[in-house]
Design a protein around this motif. Structure first.
Motif, PDB file in Angstrom:
ATOM      1  N   GLU A 198      34.772  49.991  36.455  1.00 45.40           N
ATOM      2  CA  GLU A 198      35.266  48.778  37.121  1.00 45.40           C
ATOM      3  C   GLU A 198      36.602  48.308  36.557  1.00 45.40           C
ATOM      4  O   GLU A 198      36.894  48.484  35.382  1.00 45.40           O
ATOM      5  N   HIS A 255      37.938  45.051  37.251  1.00 41.98           N
ATOM      6  CA  HIS A 255      38.086  43.622  37.516  1.00 41.98           C
ATOM      7  C   HIS A 255      37.827  42.757  36.282  1.00 41.98           C
ATOM      8  O   HIS A 255      37.712  41.546  36.390  1.00 41.98           O
ATOM      9  N   SER A 256      37.740  43.370  35.116  1.00 42.51           N
ATOM     10  CA  SER A 256      37.607  42.614  33.869  1.00 42.51           C
ATOM     11  C   SER A 256      38.431  43.313  32.794  1.00 42.51           C
ATOM     12  O   SER A 256      38.982  44.395  33.023  1.00 42.51           O
ATOM     13  N   THR A 269      44.467  51.151  37.567  1.00 43.36           N
ATOM     14  CA  THR A 269      43.581  49.991  37.600  1.00 43.36           C
ATOM     15  C   THR A 269      44.087  48.854  38.486  1.00 43.36           C
ATOM     16  O   THR A 269      43.459  47.800  38.537  1.00 43.36           O
ATOM     17  N   HIS A 270      45.203  49.054  39.166  1.00 46.14           N
ATOM     18  CA  HIS A 270      45.678  48.072  40.135  1.00 46.14           C
ATOM     19  C   HIS A 270      45.009  48.386  41.459  1.00 46.14           C
ATOM     20  O   HIS A 270      45.265  49.437  42.072  1.00 46.14           O
ATOM     21  N   HIS A 271      44.131  47.478  41.919  1.00 46.25           N
ATOM     22  CA  HIS A 271      43.252  47.769  43.051  1.00 46.25           C
ATOM     23  C   HIS A 271      44.029  48.134  44.315  1.00 46.25           C
ATOM     24  O   HIS A 271      43.732  49.128  44.990  1.00 46.25           O
ATOM     25  N   LYS A 276      30.469  43.277  39.976  1.00 49.06           N
ATOM     26  CA  LYS A 276      31.183  42.724  41.120  1.00 49.06           C
ATOM     27  C   LYS A 276      31.117  43.643  42.336  1.00 49.06           C
ATOM     28  O   LYS A 276      30.951  43.189  43.459  1.00 49.06           O
TER      29      LYS A 276
END
Length: 198
Positions: free
Chosen positions: A56, A58-59, A83-85, A134
């Protein structure tokens, strides 16, 4: 006359010639010759471990592990997927051209991202896979399976409530951690042999 001054051929001839008592004379090499063939001690070489951080995005769990490893002075370099969505989602169409159907947009992006992920997982010494709460991280499960197929040591990180859903992934891992602090403790023990109780 000292045999060592007569050259190697004369020294061998003299050593093989019988002495007055009928016995061959044995010559011993000077002590410094023995010193010259002693193996040199090897310097201590610190190995740098490569740890791939999958899962993930997002953290800040990756930053927590990196900070903990730095604080413990571990010889580790960390790698990860993009890691940039939005960049991860749009890379295929942004670089290679648009697609009309969402399926082909995602398909193209997945293949472009796989160039990075497959290369870095293949080069890793340890693969850490984190499952957050998430989103359903199907790509993280795929990374774990790919790493297992390559025979990579896997550390899985997830909350306790995911235990049943991830039982197959956990079974393929060598360790199942609950948080980044436990991952740092694992790395410290595996790399330096330092046991830290969490």
């Amino acid at each position: 006359t000292d045999l060592c001054c007569q050259g190697p051929r004369r020294a061998r001839q003299a050593a093989a010639a019988p002495s007055r008592g009928g016995l061959a004379r044995i010559t011993q090499a000077p002590s410094d010759a023995h010193e010259a063939v002693k193996p040199r001690s090897r310097p201590n070489v610190t190995r740098t471990w490569t740890v791939y951080l999958s899962g993930e995005i997002h953290s800040d769990w990756r930053e927590q592990i990196a900070a903990g490893a730095k604080g413990a002075s571990l010889p580790v370099q960390f790698t990860s997927p993009v890691t940039h969505h939005e960049s991860s989602d749009d890379c295929g169409v942004a670089i290679l051209g648009p697609e009309d159907a969402p399926f082909w947009k995602d398909h193209k992006g997945a293949m472009v991202n796989a160039i990075r992920t497959r290369t870095l997982i293949g080069a890793a010494d340890i693969v850490v896979v984190r499952f957050g709460d998430k989103f359903r991280q199907w790509n993280a499960a795929f990374d774990a399976g790919f790493a297992a197929a390559l025979g990579k040591p896997i550390v899985v990180v997830h909350p306790e409530e995911f235990t049943h859903a991830l039982k197959e992934v956990d079974a393929a891992a060598l360790a199942v951690a609950r948080d980044p602090e436990q991952v740092v403790a694992l790395l410290s023990y595996v790399i330096d042999g330092r046991l830290t109780r969490t």
